[in-house]
Design an enzyme around this catalytic site. Sequence first.
Site, PDB file in Angstrom:
ATOM      1  N   TYR A  72      20.320   4.817  42.572  1.00  0.00           N
ATOM      2  CA  TYR A  72      20.532   5.160  41.152  1.00  0.00           C
ATOM      3  C   TYR A  72      19.418   6.076  40.649  1.00  0.00           C
ATOM      4  O   TYR A  72      19.666   7.078  39.985  1.00  0.00           O
ATOM      5  CB  TYR A  72      20.573   3.881  40.305  1.00  0.00           C
ATOM      6  CG  TYR A  72      21.032   4.133  38.892  1.00  0.00           C
ATOM      7  CD1 TYR A  72      22.369   3.979  38.547  1.00  0.00           C
ATOM      8  CD2 TYR A  72      20.128   4.558  37.910  1.00  0.00           C
ATOM      9  CE1 TYR A  72      22.804   4.244  37.251  1.00  0.00           C
ATOM     10  CE2 TYR A  72      20.557   4.826  36.623  1.00  0.00           C
ATOM     11  CZ  TYR A  72      21.895   4.660  36.294  1.00  0.00           C
ATOM     12  OH  TYR A  72      22.320   4.921  35.020  1.00  0.00           O
ATOM     13  N   PHE A 124      32.638  32.514  28.401  1.00  0.00           N
ATOM     14  CA  PHE A 124      33.764  31.809  29.022  1.00  0.00           C
ATOM     15  C   PHE A 124      34.361  30.814  28.012  1.00  0.00           C
ATOM     16  O   PHE A 124      33.659  30.348  27.114  1.00  0.00           O
ATOM     17  CB  PHE A 124      33.301  31.088  30.302  1.00  0.00           C
ATOM     18  CG  PHE A 124      34.427  30.385  30.993  1.00  0.00           C
ATOM     19  CD1 PHE A 124      35.466  31.102  31.563  1.00  0.00           C
ATOM     20  CD2 PHE A 124      34.479  28.999  31.053  1.00  0.00           C
ATOM     21  CE1 PHE A 124      36.533  30.457  32.175  1.00  0.00           C
ATOM     22  CE2 PHE A 124      35.532  28.341  31.668  1.00  0.00           C
ATOM     23  CZ  PHE A 124      36.561  29.070  32.230  1.00  0.00           C
ATOM     24  N   ASP A 125      35.659  30.472  28.190  1.00  0.00           N
ATOM     25  CA  ASP A 125      36.375  29.619  27.204  1.00  0.00           C
ATOM     26  C   ASP A 125      35.647  28.312  26.868  1.00  0.00           C
ATOM     27  O   ASP A 125      35.558  27.935  25.705  1.00  0.00           O
ATOM     28  CB  ASP A 125      37.748  29.128  27.662  1.00  0.00           C
ATOM     29  CG  ASP A 125      38.483  30.042  28.577  1.00  0.00           C
ATOM     30  OD1 ASP A 125      38.031  31.169  28.789  1.00  0.00           O
ATOM     31  OD2 ASP A 125      39.528  29.606  29.065  1.00  0.00           O
ATOM     32  N   ASP A 215      24.633  31.904  31.863  1.00  0.00           N
ATOM     33  CA  ASP A 215      25.742  31.086  32.359  1.00  0.00           C
ATOM     34  C   ASP A 215      25.943  31.611  33.774  1.00  0.00           C
ATOM     35  O   ASP A 215      26.410  32.728  33.988  1.00  0.00           O
ATOM     36  CB  ASP A 215      26.983  31.297  31.488  1.00  0.00           C
ATOM     37  CG  ASP A 215      28.213  30.598  32.060  1.00  0.00           C
ATOM     38  OD1 ASP A 215      28.134  30.062  33.178  1.00  0.00           O
ATOM     39  OD2 ASP A 215      29.258  30.603  31.386  1.00  0.00           O
ATOM     40  N   HIS A 450      47.050  26.617  26.660  1.00  0.00           N
ATOM     41  CA  HIS A 450      47.562  27.119  27.938  1.00  0.00           C
ATOM     42  C   HIS A 450      47.717  26.027  29.001  1.00  0.00           C
ATOM     43  O   HIS A 450      48.573  26.119  29.860  1.00  0.00           O
ATOM     44  CB  HIS A 450      46.705  28.272  28.468  1.00  0.00           C
ATOM     45  CG  HIS A 450      45.268  27.926  28.686  1.00  0.00           C
ATOM     46  ND1 HIS A 450      44.400  27.679  27.645  1.00  0.00           N
ATOM     47  CD2 HIS A 450      44.548  27.765  29.812  1.00  0.00           C
ATOM     48  CE1 HIS A 450      43.213  27.392  28.124  1.00  0.00           C
ATOM     49  NE2 HIS A 450      43.267  27.438  29.446  1.00  0.00           N
TER      50      HIS A 450
HETATM   51  N1  F0G Z   1      31.189  29.392  32.926  1.00  0.00           N
HETATM   52  C1  F0G Z   1      32.001  30.228  33.605  1.00  0.00           C
HETATM   53  C2  F0G Z   1      31.643  31.673  33.692  1.00  0.00           C
HETATM   54  C3  F0G Z   1      33.150  29.731  34.232  1.00  0.00           C
HETATM   55  O1  F0G Z   1      33.937  30.579  34.893  1.00  0.00           O
HETATM   56  C4  F0G Z   1      33.446  28.349  34.139  1.00  0.00           C
HETATM   57  C5  F0G Z   1      34.639  27.797  34.757  1.00  0.00           C
HETATM   58  C6  F0G Z   1      32.562  27.522  33.419  1.00  0.00           C
HETATM   59  C7  F0G Z   1      31.441  28.071  32.828  1.00  0.00           C
HETATM   60  C8  F0G Z   1      32.804  26.036  33.269  1.00  0.00           C
HETATM   61  O2  F0G Z   1      32.509  25.383  34.439  1.00  0.00           O
HETATM   62  O3  F0G Z   1      34.690  24.419  35.190  1.00  0.00           O
HETATM   63  O4  F0G Z   1      32.513  23.618  36.134  1.00  0.00           O
HETATM   64  O5  F0G Z   1      33.140  23.067  33.809  1.00  0.00           O
HETATM   65  N2  F0G Z   1      35.580  28.497  35.185  1.00  0.00           N
HETATM   66  C9  F0G Z   1      36.763  28.041  35.908  1.00  0.00           C
HETATM   67  C10 F0G Z   1      37.667  29.208  36.204  1.00  0.00           C
HETATM   68  C11 F0G Z   1      37.454  26.858  35.337  1.00  0.00           C
HETATM   69  O6  F0G Z   1      38.802  28.966  36.660  1.00  0.00           O
HETATM   70  O7  F0G Z   1      37.255  30.354  36.041  1.00  0.00           O
HETATM   71  P1  F0G Z   1      33.264  24.055  34.917  1.00  0.00           P
END
Ligand code: F0G
Length: 459
Positions: A72, A124-125, A215, A450
Amino acid sequence: MVLPYIEPYKIKMVESIHKSTIEQRKTWIKEAKYNLFKLSSDQVIIDLLTDSGTGAMSDKQWAEMMLGDESYAGSRSFAKLEKTVQDLTGFPYFIPTHQGRAAENVLFSALVKEGDVIPGNSHFDTTKGHIEFRKASAIDCTIEEAFDTSVYHPFKGNIDLRKLEEVFQSNPVEKIPFTLITVTCNSAGGQPISMKNIREVRTLCNQYGIPLYFDSARFAENAYFIKTREKEYEHQSIKAIVKELFAHGDGMTMSAKKDGIVNMGGFIALKDPNIYKECITYNIIYEGFVTYGGMSGRDMGALAQGLQESTEFDYLKSRVDQVHYLGQKLVEFGVPVQQPFGGHAIYLDADKFVPNIAKQEYRAQSLAIELYIMAGIRSVEIGTILADRDPVTRKNRYPKLELVRLAIPRRTYTMSHMDYIAVALKNIYETRHEAKRGYDIKWEAPIMRHFTVELEKLS
Ligand code: F0G
């Protein structure tokens, strides 16, 4: 004759692909309400939905799975991963998390407050989601060239310094907790940012006293593009470029499911001990104790090894070459794709591919569905459905680009799979004039629609 370049690995274990017929796929996609996320993976022949967590681990990574220390607290696997991240990035403070968005959640809990603005290159989203959830805003400062698929620019992930400075000038400094650079820029098509641009962004941030974070999901692919496209770095090793890149930052979040080549994992790395201390409290609340943060010991070991492998030139060359091989074939067939090709994916330009389908009938989604029906290939729409509705007017937001992403998992598919994908798209492209109608939304969630949207075919 010069010997051709080969993948720097051979295959030790294989996984069966489930074949199917066009008729079966027509039934399955209808049952899935024309949402590719709702398909079972057994209904898919080649899965290009994402390159996230879908790569193949090496024998050395699998060996690490057996060496995992599941204590742990104070696990050896944690110590191994911590040292790897410190050596690779130069950041002294390391916090494991279960995936990338979890790292965003922990770091932003410490840094982002209501009313803040966070400039960057097409966040990113999930990153944008974590910012907007805190009633702050993400401001896109990506260069304009990124939004024209036919314009060549070696670093379409670059930040427009004028746009960035405008954000700095029009907001009080205390409202800008940091600038965020995404390497490579996923939302702009897997496009890299140059070291020169990173340096310039850092200088501008310094002038205004604003920290800079990365990022870093695809940081190794970005370093490969710096080495191969930025003259002064051509003789530097990938690891040296990575070190220099992160030296410009105050910290980073990482989705290890990409350039960590593991199925699950993430982390935060930081310069500032005070921010580290703040983050570990959030980490314990959301993720787990500081020496595992949502990852098991074996996963941390596999990630430490994966980070070593993903920052080797030969691996990166074969990775990027495979993606570009597919892109090049599509260009030869006349299929409209974003150029230059991204690091992890090829993006089809649906506006040019199926202009006959009205924008309101979801062109990119229509194309992704056709690709699935005709060849069993699962891709993902990066267009109007993903862009969601305007939160105030509830009208569809039409993005500048209507794309279909073909994300290539790492070390998973062969060159003949790439040929199959290219020919499938060639065939669809040749009959594109027959496509006249798209789809209508029957049901959608209020945000991030989506993933769960239900569609109806129009005729
Ligand atoms: N930042 C970027 C640039 C990403 O492309 C993603 C995830 C994340 C953060 C989030 O990371 O999925 O580990 O929580 N991208 C995936 C994609 C889901 O299909 O491009 P995560």
